[in-house]
Design a protein around this motif. Structure first.
Motif, mmCIF file in Angstrom:
data_model
loop_
_atom_site.group_PDB
_atom_site.id
_atom_site.type_symbol
_atom_site.label_atom_id
_atom_site.label_comp_id
_atom_site.label_asym_id
_atom_site.label_seq_id
_atom_site.Cartn_x
_atom_site.Cartn_y
_atom_site.Cartn_z
ATOM 1 N N ASN A 4 0.808 -1.216 0.000
ATOM 2 C CA ASN A 4 0.000 0.000 0.000
ATOM 3 C C ASN A 4 0.841 1.266 0.000
ATOM 4 O OD1 ASN A 4 -2.433 -1.351 -0.074
ATOM 5 N ND2 ASN A 4 -2.672 -1.353 2.130
ATOM 6 N N ASP A 5 2.106 1.180 0.408
ATOM 7 C CA ASP A 5 2.979 2.352 0.467
ATOM 8 C C ASP A 5 3.696 2.633 -0.850
ATOM 9 O OD1 ASP A 5 2.343 2.788 3.153
ATOM 10 O OD2 ASP A 5 3.940 1.443 3.824
ATOM 11 N N VAL A 6 3.579 1.739 -1.820
ATOM 12 C CA VAL A 6 4.273 1.903 -3.096
ATOM 13 C C VAL A 6 3.663 3.085 -3.851
ATOM 14 C CG1 VAL A 6 4.764 0.831 -5.335
ATOM 15 C CG2 VAL A 6 4.884 -0.528 -3.245
ATOM 16 N N ILE A 7 4.517 4.024 -4.249
ATOM 17 C CA ILE A 7 4.070 5.207 -4.993
ATOM 18 C C ILE A 7 3.727 4.795 -6.420
ATOM 19 C CG2 ILE A 7 4.757 7.468 -5.902
ATOM 20 C CD1 ILE A 7 4.363 7.548 -2.913
ATOM 21 N N ILE A 8 2.519 5.101 -6.845
ATOM 22 C CA ILE A 8 2.066 4.809 -8.206
ATOM 23 C C ILE A 8 2.205 6.048 -9.079
ATOM 24 C CG2 ILE A 8 0.114 4.090 -9.637
ATOM 25 C CD1 ILE A 8 1.222 1.847 -7.834
ATOM 26 N N CYS A 9 1.778 7.191 -8.561
ATOM 27 C CA CYS A 9 1.898 8.461 -9.287
ATOM 28 C C CYS A 9 2.997 9.276 -8.620
ATOM 29 C CB CYS A 9 0.571 9.220 -9.255
ATOM 30 S SG CYS A 9 0.650 10.852 -10.036
ATOM 31 N N ARG A 10 4.154 9.322 -9.278
ATOM 32 C CA ARG A 10 5.293 10.033 -8.697
ATOM 33 C C ARG A 10 5.081 11.540 -8.642
ATOM 34 N NH1 ARG A 10 10.229 7.705 -12.018
ATOM 35 N NH2 ARG A 10 8.650 7.330 -13.579
ATOM 36 N N CYS A 11 4.436 12.086 -9.629
ATOM 37 C CA CYS A 11 4.243 13.545 -9.678
ATOM 38 C C CYS A 11 3.393 14.037 -8.507
ATOM 39 C CB CYS A 11 3.581 13.947 -10.989
ATOM 40 S SG CYS A 11 4.551 13.565 -12.462
ATOM 41 N N GLU A 12 2.323 13.332 -8.192
ATOM 42 C CA GLU A 12 1.386 13.740 -7.142
ATOM 43 C C GLU A 12 1.571 12.929 -5.853
ATOM 44 O OE1 GLU A 12 -0.742 16.342 -7.170
ATOM 45 O OE2 GLU A 12 0.038 16.879 -9.140
ATOM 46 N N GLU A 13 2.546 12.009 -5.847
ATOM 47 C CA GLU A 13 2.864 11.183 -4.680
ATOM 48 C C GLU A 13 1.643 10.422 -4.161
ATOM 49 O OE1 GLU A 13 4.942 13.535 -1.772
ATOM 50 O OE2 GLU A 13 6.570 13.968 -3.147
ATOM 51 N N VAL A 14 0.934 9.787 -5.082
ATOM 52 C CA VAL A 14 -0.233 8.975 -4.737
ATOM 53 C C VAL A 14 0.222 7.522 -4.656
ATOM 54 C CG1 VAL A 14 -2.552 8.251 -5.428
ATOM 55 C CG2 VAL A 14 -1.781 10.580 -5.897
ATOM 56 N N ASN A 15 -0.090 6.872 -3.540
ATOM 57 C CA ASN A 15 0.353 5.487 -3.386
ATOM 58 C C ASN A 15 -0.774 4.501 -3.696
ATOM 59 O OD1 ASN A 15 -1.183 5.105 -0.967
ATOM 60 N ND2 ASN A 15 0.471 5.967 0.240
ATOM 61 N N TYR A 16 -0.393 3.232 -3.755
ATOM 62 C CA TYR A 16 -1.322 2.154 -4.092
ATOM 63 C C TYR A 16 -2.489 2.085 -3.103
ATOM 64 C CZ TYR A 16 -2.877 -2.597 -5.215
ATOM 65 O OH TYR A 16 -3.626 -3.688 -5.564
ATOM 66 N N GLY A 17 -2.209 2.284 -1.829
ATOM 67 C CA GLY A 17 -3.258 2.245 -0.811
ATOM 68 C C GLY A 17 -4.309 3.319 -1.023
ATOM 69 N N GLN A 18 -3.886 4.526 -1.420
ATOM 70 C CA GLN A 18 -4.836 5.614 -1.676
ATOM 71 C C GLN A 18 -5.735 5.273 -2.868
ATOM 72 O OE1 GLN A 18 -1.527 8.431 -1.833
ATOM 73 N NE2 GLN A 18 -2.699 9.747 -0.433
ATOM 74 N N LEU A 19 -5.149 4.658 -3.880
ATOM 75 C CA LEU A 19 -5.930 4.269 -5.055
ATOM 76 C C LEU A 19 -6.926 3.171 -4.702
ATOM 77 C CD1 LEU A 19 -3.047 4.321 -7.670
ATOM 78 C CD2 LEU A 19 -4.906 5.978 -7.470
ATOM 79 N N LYS A 20 -6.490 2.179 -3.923
ATOM 80 C CA LYS A 20 -7.396 1.113 -3.485
ATOM 81 C C LYS A 20 -8.540 1.675 -2.658
ATOM 82 C CE LYS A 20 -5.591 -2.161 -1.239
ATOM 83 N NZ LYS A 20 -4.932 -3.271 -0.536
ATOM 84 N N GLU A 21 -8.235 2.635 -1.800
ATOM 85 C CA GLU A 21 -9.280 3.257 -0.976
ATOM 86 C C GLU A 21 -10.293 4.001 -1.841
ATOM 87 O OE1 GLU A 21 -9.661 6.645 2.521
ATOM 88 O OE2 GLU A 21 -7.742 5.652 2.224
ATOM 89 N N ALA A 22 -9.809 4.721 -2.854
ATOM 90 C CA ALA A 22 -10.715 5.450 -3.747
ATOM 91 C C ALA A 22 -11.619 4.478 -4.502
ATOM 92 C CB ALA A 22 -9.917 6.314 -4.717
ATOM 93 N N ILE A 23 -11.064 3.341 -4.917
ATOM 94 C CA ILE A 23 -11.872 2.334 -5.604
ATOM 95 C C ILE A 23 -12.914 1.756 -4.644
ATOM 96 C CG2 ILE A 23 -11.783 0.009 -6.606
ATOM 97 C CD1 ILE A 23 -9.136 0.892 -7.970
ATOM 98 N N ALA A 24 -12.504 1.495 -3.415
ATOM 99 C CA ALA A 24 -13.441 0.973 -2.407
ATOM 100 C C ALA A 24 -14.553 1.971 -2.113
ATOM 101 C CB ALA A 24 -12.690 0.633 -1.125
ATOM 102 N N ASN A 25 -14.261 3.274 -2.281
ATOM 103 C CA ASN A 25 -15.250 4.326 -2.033
ATOM 104 C C ASN A 25 -16.101 4.638 -3.265
ATOM 105 O OD1 ASN A 25 -14.611 4.674 0.675
ATOM 106 N ND2 ASN A 25 -12.991 6.142 0.220
ATOM 107 N N GLY A 26 -15.924 3.856 -4.353
ATOM 108 C CA GLY A 26 -16.829 4.001 -5.484
ATOM 109 C C GLY A 26 -16.241 4.486 -6.789
ATOM 110 N N ALA A 27 -14.950 4.766 -6.869
ATOM 111 C CA ALA A 27 -14.363 5.189 -8.147
ATOM 112 C C ALA A 27 -14.403 4.004 -9.111
ATOM 113 C CB ALA A 27 -12.935 5.679 -7.949
ATOM 114 N N CYS A 28 -15.139 4.150 -10.214
ATOM 115 C CA CYS A 28 -15.348 3.038 -11.157
ATOM 116 C C CYS A 28 -14.552 3.187 -12.443
ATOM 117 C CB CYS A 28 -16.821 2.930 -11.527
ATOM 118 S SG CYS A 28 -17.867 2.531 -10.129
#
Length: 92
Positions: A4-28
């Motif tokens: 979950n700590d792995v950075i996916i978007c280097r420019c905005e410093e968004v990690n895998y955990g943040q993306l998973k959370e957004a998907i869990a919250n309804g991002a389709c």
């Protein structure tokens, strides 16, 4: 470091955990994921992270017939001297 700590978007410093959370919250779609996390909004405009975002969305939507929307891409913008625009002066 966890997955979950792995950075996916280097420019905005968004990690895998943040993306998973957004998907869990309804991002389709990848566009909804971008709006929820800012992933893909940095200087590269998603050229680095877009493939991973779209893969995560495809996995989330497995079995759904509708094809998720792709990210909108905007060309990077940088300031130009007016002399370059007008053709006058000593701009390089």
């Amino acid at each position: 470091m966890s997955r979950n700590d792995v950075i996916i978007c280097r420019c905005e410093e968004v990690n895998y955990g943040q993306l998973k959370e957004a998907i869990a919250n309804g991002a389709c779609t990848s566009q909804e994921l971008k709006m929820a996390t800012r992933a893909g909004m940095g200087m590269c405009q998603g050229r680095v992270c877009r493939t991973l975002l779209e893969t995560m969305v495809r996995e989330r939507n497995a079995g759904i017939q509708q094809i998720p929307s792709k990210l909108t891409i905007h060309a990077p913008v940088r300031p130009l001297p007016l002399s370059m625009v007008t053709g006058k002066g000593g701009g390089k």
